[in-house]
Design a protein around this motif. Structure first.
Motif, short mmCIF file in Angstrom:
data_model
loop_
_atom_site.label_atom_id
_atom_site.label_comp_id
_atom_site.label_asym_id
_atom_site.label_seq_id
_atom_site.Cartn_x
_atom_site.Cartn_y
_atom_site.Cartn_z
N THR A 1 -8.32 7.64 -13.75
CA THR A 1 -9.38 6.64 -13.86
C THR A 1 -8.83 5.22 -13.87
OG1 THR A 1 -10.73 8.21 -15.11
CG2 THR A 1 -11.34 5.89 -15.24
N ARG A 2 -7.76 4.99 -14.61
CA ARG A 2 -7.26 3.63 -14.78
C ARG A 2 -5.92 3.39 -14.08
NH1 ARG A 2 -10.37 0.93 -18.28
NH2 ARG A 2 -11.69 2.10 -19.71
N ALA A 3 -5.55 4.26 -13.18
CA ALA A 3 -4.30 4.06 -12.45
C ALA A 3 -4.41 2.84 -11.55
CB ALA A 3 -3.96 5.29 -11.63
N VAL A 4 -3.30 2.14 -11.37
CA VAL A 4 -3.29 0.92 -10.56
C VAL A 4 -3.14 1.26 -9.08
CG1 VAL A 4 -2.05 -1.24 -10.14
CG2 VAL A 4 -2.35 -0.41 -12.48
N LEU A 5 -2.36 2.29 -8.77
CA LEU A 5 -2.06 2.65 -7.38
C LEU A 5 -2.38 4.12 -7.13
CD1 LEU A 5 1.42 0.89 -7.17
CD2 LEU A 5 -0.68 0.11 -6.03
N ASP A 6 -2.61 4.45 -5.87
CA ASP A 6 -2.87 5.82 -5.47
C ASP A 6 -1.65 6.49 -4.84
OD1 ASP A 6 -5.73 6.01 -6.16
OD2 ASP A 6 -5.96 4.47 -4.64
N GLY A 7 -0.56 5.74 -4.72
CA GLY A 7 0.65 6.31 -4.14
C GLY A 7 1.50 5.24 -3.49
N GLY A 8 2.57 5.69 -2.83
CA GLY A 8 3.49 4.75 -2.18
C GLY A 8 3.81 5.21 -0.77
N TRP A 9 4.07 4.24 0.11
CA TRP A 9 4.36 4.50 1.52
C TRP A 9 5.60 3.71 1.91
CZ3 TRP A 9 2.24 1.17 5.87
CH2 TRP A 9 2.57 1.70 7.13
N TRP A 10 6.52 4.38 2.61
CA TRP A 10 7.77 3.75 3.03
C TRP A 10 7.85 3.79 4.56
CZ3 TRP A 10 13.26 6.20 2.39
CH2 TRP A 10 14.24 5.24 2.70
N PRO A 11 7.33 2.80 5.26
CA PRO A 11 7.39 2.80 6.73
C PRO A 11 8.83 2.66 7.22
CG PRO A 11 6.59 0.69 5.92
CD PRO A 11 6.67 1.60 4.73
N ARG A 12 9.07 3.13 8.43
CA ARG A 12 10.41 3.08 9.01
C ARG A 12 10.69 1.76 9.73
NH1 ARG A 12 8.36 8.16 9.38
NH2 ARG A 12 9.68 9.87 8.62
N SER A 13 9.66 1.00 10.02
CA SER A 13 9.81 -0.27 10.71
C SER A 13 8.65 -1.18 10.34
CB SER A 13 9.84 -0.06 12.23
OG SER A 13 8.54 0.27 12.71
N ARG A 14 8.62 -2.36 10.92
CA ARG A 14 7.52 -3.30 10.68
C ARG A 14 6.58 -3.36 11.90
NH1 ARG A 14 8.04 -6.17 6.03
NH2 ARG A 14 10.10 -6.15 5.04
#
Length: 231
Positions: A69-82
């Protein structure tokens, strides 16, 4: 289900927009930005839908097992490039499978090598908004049913050990750190903690994604439509 803050602009930047489809063309526009704050300006060609020239890659993505309910983020993503044309389709497909179809993304306008207004992913078209007011460490996705997904974006050049702990922190339902603080903390984490890595149950990269399942809905935040061009 957590209730978003009333002043959404203070948290992430501008409000959300509805996705719309356009004519398709295969190219990678660069985009330009007005001086000062505000959305990216688009040429007529850049308003067309971009069709990625290559198949989507599996995203390095860690999502919360349960949306707190009170989490700030839903997860993380690490792209390989921009390169957003190369990186975003795989991410969108993974989010579609987990949360339902994504209709729109909001990203920082300075962190990527190109900008476009619409992106074809499979049989769907996803609208993109590029803003200097969105934190570079954030990506905000909105689903067709109006749910908001807040992801940490780990810079591509970050070492694997740092990225692992950053994604693990972002996917922790008890985490109360905002995206920039997660990155800063991960860079200074003890070596032992870095060696633990991301919980394999939360990572989509190795096995190509988990089976779709129902997740608690986070309501869409009402607001003025986002303008992603000068018209």
């Amino acid at each position: 289900m957590r209730t978003p803050p009333t002043d959404q602009s203070a948290r992430h930047g501008p409000s959300r927009a509805d996705a719309t489809a356009g004519s398709r063309t295969s190219h990678r526009p660069g985009g330009s930005r007005r001086s000062g704050e505000g959305p990216v300006m688009f040429t007529a060609a850049q308003r067309a839908t971009v069709v990625p020239p290559e198949p989507p890659t599996r995203p390095r993505l860690s999502l919360t097992a349960v949306r707190a309910t009170r989490a700030v983020l839903d997860g993380g993503w690490w792209p390989r490039s921009r390169d957003p044309v190369a990186e975003l389709p795989g991410l969108i497909l993974a989010l579609n499978e987990r949360y339902g179809p994504v209709r729109q993304l909001m990203l920082n306008s300075h962190s990527w090598d190109g900008h476009f207004r619409r992106l074809a992913v499979g049989s769907r078209v996803v609208r993109a908004g590029w803003f200097s007011t969105v934190d570079p460490a954030m990506l905000i996705a909105t689903t067709e049913r109006g749910d908001q997904i807040d992801l940490l974006v780990v810079p591509p050049e970050v070492p694997a050990a740092t990225a692992d702990i950053a994604m693990a922190t972002a996917a922790d339902p008890s985490n109360q750190l905002r995206a920039p603080d997660v990155l800063a903390t991960s860079r200074t984490a003890p070596t032992a903690a870095r060696g633990e890595g991301v919980d394999p149950a939360t990572v989509w990269d190795n096995e190509g994604g988990h089976s779709a399942r129902e997740v608690p809905s986070r309501p869409h935040i009402p607001g003025e439509p986002v303008s992603t061009d000068s018209t």
